[in-house]
Scaffold this active site. Structure first.
Site, PDB file in Angstrom:
ATOM      1  N   CYS A 154       0.816  -1.220   0.000  1.00  6.27           N
ATOM      2  CA  CYS A 154       0.000   0.000   0.000  1.00  6.27           C
ATOM      3  C   CYS A 154       0.846   1.266   0.000  1.00  6.27           C
ATOM      4  O   CYS A 154       0.304   2.364  -0.095  1.00  6.27           O
ATOM      5  CB  CYS A 154      -0.942   0.004   1.194  1.00  6.27           C
ATOM      6  SG  CYS A 154      -2.004  -1.443   1.238  1.00  6.27           S
TER       7      CYS A 154
ATOM      8  N   HIS B 266      -9.084   4.240  -1.443  1.00  3.04           N
ATOM      9  CA  HIS B 266      -7.769   3.625  -1.238  1.00  3.04           C
ATOM     10  C   HIS B 266      -7.459   2.618  -2.361  1.00  3.04           C
ATOM     11  O   HIS B 266      -7.522   1.410  -2.164  1.00  3.04           O
ATOM     12  CB  HIS B 266      -7.769   2.937   0.141  1.00  3.04           C
ATOM     13  CG  HIS B 266      -6.458   2.339   0.541  1.00  3.04           C
ATOM     14  ND1 HIS B 266      -5.242   2.766   0.061  1.00  3.04           N
ATOM     15  CD2 HIS B 266      -6.162   1.325   1.401  1.00  3.04           C
ATOM     16  CE1 HIS B 266      -4.268   2.039   0.599  1.00  3.04           C
ATOM     17  NE2 HIS B 266      -4.795   1.157   1.403  1.00  3.04           N
TER      18      HIS B 266
END
Lengths: 385, 385
Positions: B83, B333
């Site tokens: 991420c 996200h």
């Protein structure tokens, strides 16, 4: 820009390493490089890898490998550029040290392929091509290379057997490399009678996959030059260039434009010409790629690399020795790690540690690492002073 | 080390973009950044992405994206740090320009998640954890975060509802961001009644995935300073640190040691303290991570970030505004792209282009991007002069 030097190297043998996990392989090479350097702590770990996400269900290798080798808290990133991932990790280390942001950069590259069925690996390798325009047509990597080789033979009038010297040279050299997957010279008959994989490419034109890892520790050169009498190996050039991801979009399929551009950049950076290069670790994933790499990098005219090979000029005693420790063909091609193996092999030659494969007077070595079917090519030149 | 400046930014809306392919998304953001900068050619394209190899059957994005946007022949590499892949690509661009090796670096990050079934995405996200020790136990990412959150609540005596201000602030701010996935403030009731995903984390603690891309063009600051009257946004600090890949190996689970280390490094590089930071784009993948990021970065004592939030200090008018354009919670996200969105949002604030979400007097902004469950954390500080 700070001058960047090599302080340590490490590698594992390329083979089917079923008893080692991905991190154990990477760790073995990384810790060997740290031990070689006598260093216990690094600022950054840059890991090159292509397919661990799908082949090993593990991504995030920056953190994963740093943690495994006891370097948690160091910076950790993973680089991926298909079969040129190893060079990509090395280049990132060079940039980081050159910038002054990082003083000790451990670059490591790893690939673990043989746990997966061959058809899965073939599909994973195809993700390095254009998935929508090449992969969806069922074009595997060997098929793409076969198209390029067939076109090259058609344009320049070569026969399949003319590519034999690339394979014979690689295997003869690999016989002296204890880290090579195949450590045995092969005969002309073995080449000529090898089963065809994808016409005109036969098994002996193609490099074997494998599991393996290699690592190089980079530091500022000035730190080493202060040591009296030290022999310092530095990075004289680091460059990368891309081409179209799909082969069919290129103006001239059998010419590696990205290799030409990255080699030209590298020569400019190092203020050298092809004549100054003592040996060349090129990307002989297939014999055709060895030929195209030699031509694009200025060692042969277009269409004439097989002539160079037939004349013996690629052998250890020739004008431009290639695959001096076996190349991809005999050392093996653990795809994301290959670029780092090439760098390690150049350093072994520059240190005079190549044993029976040692090139006399090796002072300047070059690597060229190809991602995809020529779509991403990194060139490095290292020298010993 | 050369000072590095921002010349252009671009981004797509985060949403389910089923009509756009991976490269179209990346291209939209990259070309927007080039147009914003008025630049037609770049030396290098550094692409951040986590899961295209498995989710989109396409790796090798360095070449793939460079080719798509008409930058074939430029250098092209792909960065992956789970991420935190977006920040990893940005940092690579910073290192390349800082070193002097590259004059124009286009950093772009992309993730396309919504073409895949949710269970596949959950499995792919788990490759950012320790596959052998966490993934094989069936621990998903939300499960790992739930364990950390439960422990944090136990140690410091907070209730689940105490995390509500993080969510309400993010959604209130996202209402002003046309690129956010959710552009609507939510009520206390919506938070309190949200279905539980993995106790104690409910849907409103968790950020939504999505498809999206963001891009930033980097150049040497000196080139911009020569332009009379130019407002120059520069990279004041860039740093990364890792922690153990597995949460269970940490000395203290509810503290982000890698965030602490990378923030401290960033403050040293920029010669700043937390008091100098005008706003903070942190990694609120889950509300607990927003709290931990604030604490590790010096904005709250250990265990006291919920207090800061309950006191309104994280709102646009508070002491340290966070998630000023919605954060991961409302902007969305798209994992490998998120870090680049954070950088783009800081630049929008520094330029005074944040519209209804504009922070008054924003001159210094910080981002913090978390890969894995705190195992890789990159911090950047940008300033306007």
């Amino acid at each position: 820009m700070r001058e960047v030097a090599v302080l340590g190297i490490g590698q594992t043998k390329v083979e089917e390493q079923w008893d080692k996990s991905l991190r154990e392989l990477a760790g073995d090479a990384a810790l060997a490089a740290l031990q070689d350097a006598g260093v216990g702590r690094v600022d950054a770990v840059y890991t090159g890898n292509m397919m661990s996400g799908s082949a090993n269900f593990q991504q995030h290798l920056g953190s994963y490998i740093a943690d495994w080798i006891g370097m948690r808290f160091a910076e950790g990133l993973r680089l991926e550029a298909a079969c040129s991932s190893g060079s990509a990790a090395f280049r990132t280390g060079v940039l980081a040290v050159a910038s002054g942001a990082v003083d000790t950069a451990l670059t490591v590259a790893v690939e673990k392929m043989t746990d997966s069925p061959a058809n899965e690996i073939t599909a994973e390798l195809a993700t390095a091509a254009d998935a929508e325009w090449e992969g969806d047509q069922g074009l595997s990597f060997v098929a793409l290379n076969a198209l390029v080789m067939r076109r090259y033979m058609h344009e320049y009038g070569w026969q399949h057997a003319d590519f034999m010297p690339f394979t014979l040279n690689a295997h003869a050299n690999g016989a002296h490399n204890p880290y090579a997957r195949f450590q045995k010279a092969i005969s002309e008959k073995a080449y000529l009678n090898a089963p065809v994989v994808c016409d005109p490419i036969n098994v002996m034109d193609a490099s074997p996959m494998g599991d393996g890892a290699a690592a190089v520790l980079l530091v500022p050169a000035e730190a080493l030059r202060r040591l009296p009498g030290a022999r310092v190996i530095t990075v004289l050039a680091s460059s990368g260039a891309t081409d179209t991801i799909a082969v069919h979009n290129r103006r001239h399929g059998p010419f590696l434009q990205a290799a030409y551009l990255s080699a030209q950049q590298a020569y400019r950076q190092a203020r050298l010409t092809p004549d100054d290069i003592d040996f060349f670790e090129l990307h002989d994933a297939f014999t055709i790629m060895a030929a195209l790499s030699l031509e694009a990098s200025g060692f042969a005219e277009r269409g004439q690399a097989p002539r160079l090979a037939l004349d013996g000029e690629i052998r250890p005693t020739g004008r431009i020795p290639i695959a001096t420790l076996g190349g991809l063909k005999a050392r093996g091609h653990p795809v994301g790690a290959t670029g780092m193996y090439q760098i390690v092999e150049v350093i072994r030659q520059l240190r005079g540690e190549a044993g029976g494969a040692q090139i006399d007077g090796a002072r300047i070595g070059m690597t060229q690492n190809i991602g995809g079917s020529g779509s991403n090519i990194l060139t490095h030149i290292l020298g010993c002073s």
